[in-house]
Design a protein around this motif. Structure first.
Motif, PDB file in Angstrom:
ATOM      1  N   GLN A  46      32.382   3.514   1.690  1.00 58.27           N
ATOM      2  CA  GLN A  46      33.883   4.094   2.701  1.00 58.27           C
ATOM      3  C   GLN A  46      34.379   2.929   1.356  1.00 58.27           C
ATOM      4  OE1 GLN A  46      35.828   5.810   4.970  1.00 58.27           O
ATOM      5  NE2 GLN A  46      37.019   5.152   3.449  1.00 58.27           N
ATOM      6  N   VAL A  76      35.184   4.705  -2.173  1.00 58.24           N
ATOM      7  CA  VAL A  76      35.986   5.644  -1.340  1.00 58.24           C
ATOM      8  C   VAL A  76      37.292   5.763  -1.377  1.00 58.24           C
ATOM      9  CG1 VAL A  76      36.316   7.967   0.119  1.00 58.24           C
ATOM     10  CG2 VAL A  76      34.321   7.491  -0.354  1.00 58.24           C
ATOM     11  N   ASP A  77      37.742   4.883  -0.724  1.00 56.19           N
ATOM     12  CA  ASP A  77      39.249   3.545  -1.142  1.00 56.19           C
ATOM     13  C   ASP A  77      39.689   3.673  -2.055  1.00 56.19           C
ATOM     14  OD1 ASP A  77      39.241   4.032   1.207  1.00 56.19           O
ATOM     15  OD2 ASP A  77      38.939   2.354   2.585  1.00 56.19           O
ATOM     16  N   GLN A  78      39.000   2.599  -3.141  1.00 57.59           N
ATOM     17  CA  GLN A  78      39.322   2.490  -4.481  1.00 57.59           C
ATOM     18  C   GLN A  78      38.590   3.551  -5.198  1.00 57.59           C
ATOM     19  OE1 GLN A  78      39.522  -0.209  -5.447  1.00 57.59           O
ATOM     20  NE2 GLN A  78      39.850   0.563  -7.816  1.00 57.59           N
ATOM     21  N   LEU A  79      38.356   4.622  -5.517  1.00 59.04           N
ATOM     22  CA  LEU A  79      38.855   5.708  -6.388  1.00 59.04           C
ATOM     23  C   LEU A  79      40.046   6.323  -6.207  1.00 59.04           C
ATOM     24  CD1 LEU A  79      34.710   6.938  -5.886  1.00 59.04           C
ATOM     25  CD2 LEU A  79      36.099   6.171  -7.663  1.00 59.04           C
ATOM     26  N   ARG A  80      39.969   6.586  -4.422  1.00 59.20           N
ATOM     27  CA  ARG A  80      41.290   6.973  -3.877  1.00 59.20           C
ATOM     28  C   ARG A  80      42.783   6.340  -4.020  1.00 59.20           C
ATOM     29  NH1 ARG A  80      40.013   8.352   2.754  1.00 59.20           N
ATOM     30  NH2 ARG A  80      39.044  10.675   1.817  1.00 59.20           N
ATOM     31  N   LEU A  81      42.115   4.865  -4.608  1.00 58.50           N
ATOM     32  CA  LEU A  81      43.266   4.149  -5.642  1.00 58.50           C
ATOM     33  C   LEU A  81      43.193   4.402  -6.707  1.00 58.50           C
ATOM     34  CD1 LEU A  81      45.760   1.852  -5.013  1.00 58.50           C
ATOM     35  CD2 LEU A  81      43.773   0.937  -5.529  1.00 58.50           C
ATOM     36  N   ALA A  86      42.764   7.506  -8.004  1.00 56.49           N
ATOM     37  CA  ALA A  86      43.214   8.734  -8.202  1.00 56.49           C
ATOM     38  C   ALA A  86      44.810   8.831  -8.058  1.00 56.49           C
ATOM     39  CB  ALA A  86      42.652   9.564  -7.741  1.00 56.49           C
ATOM     40  N   SER A  87      45.360   8.009  -7.571  1.00 58.00           N
ATOM     41  CA  SER A  87      46.244   8.229  -7.200  1.00 58.00           C
ATOM     42  C   SER A  87      47.375   7.208  -8.090  1.00 58.00           C
ATOM     43  CB  SER A  87      47.332   7.518  -5.906  1.00 58.00           C
ATOM     44  OG  SER A  87      47.192   5.892  -5.551  1.00 58.00           O
TER      45      SER A  87
END
Length: 74
Positions: A16, A19-24, A26-27
């Motif tokens: 998790q 995933v949070d780091q990758l979302r950050l 990616a944005s």
């Protein structure tokens, strides 16, 4: 009791966080003009090449890594 072991719950938490780091990431807004940035870097290097010790060297008197002379008795 749930059937989860402590290691499986920690791996879920780790996943998790990933995933949070990758979302950050990616944005995040990226540089669109990388070639412009590279051109600026090249220009900076060319402007400061006369003071670059890797290119022009260091005067022997100013070199802090110069080997000290040793006294030898014959």
């Amino acid at each position: 009791m749930s059937g989860k072991t402590p290691s499986s719950s920690s791996s879920v938490i780790q996943a998790q966080k990933l995933v949070d780091q990758l979302r950050l990431e990616a944005s995040m807004e990226r540089f669109k003009q990388i070639s412009l940035t590279a051109a600026d870097l090249v220009q900076y290097c060319q402007e400061h090449r006369c003071s670059d010790p890797l290119l022009v060297g260091i005067a022997a008197s100013a070199n802090p890594f110069k080997e000290k002379k040793t006294c030898m008795l014959l």
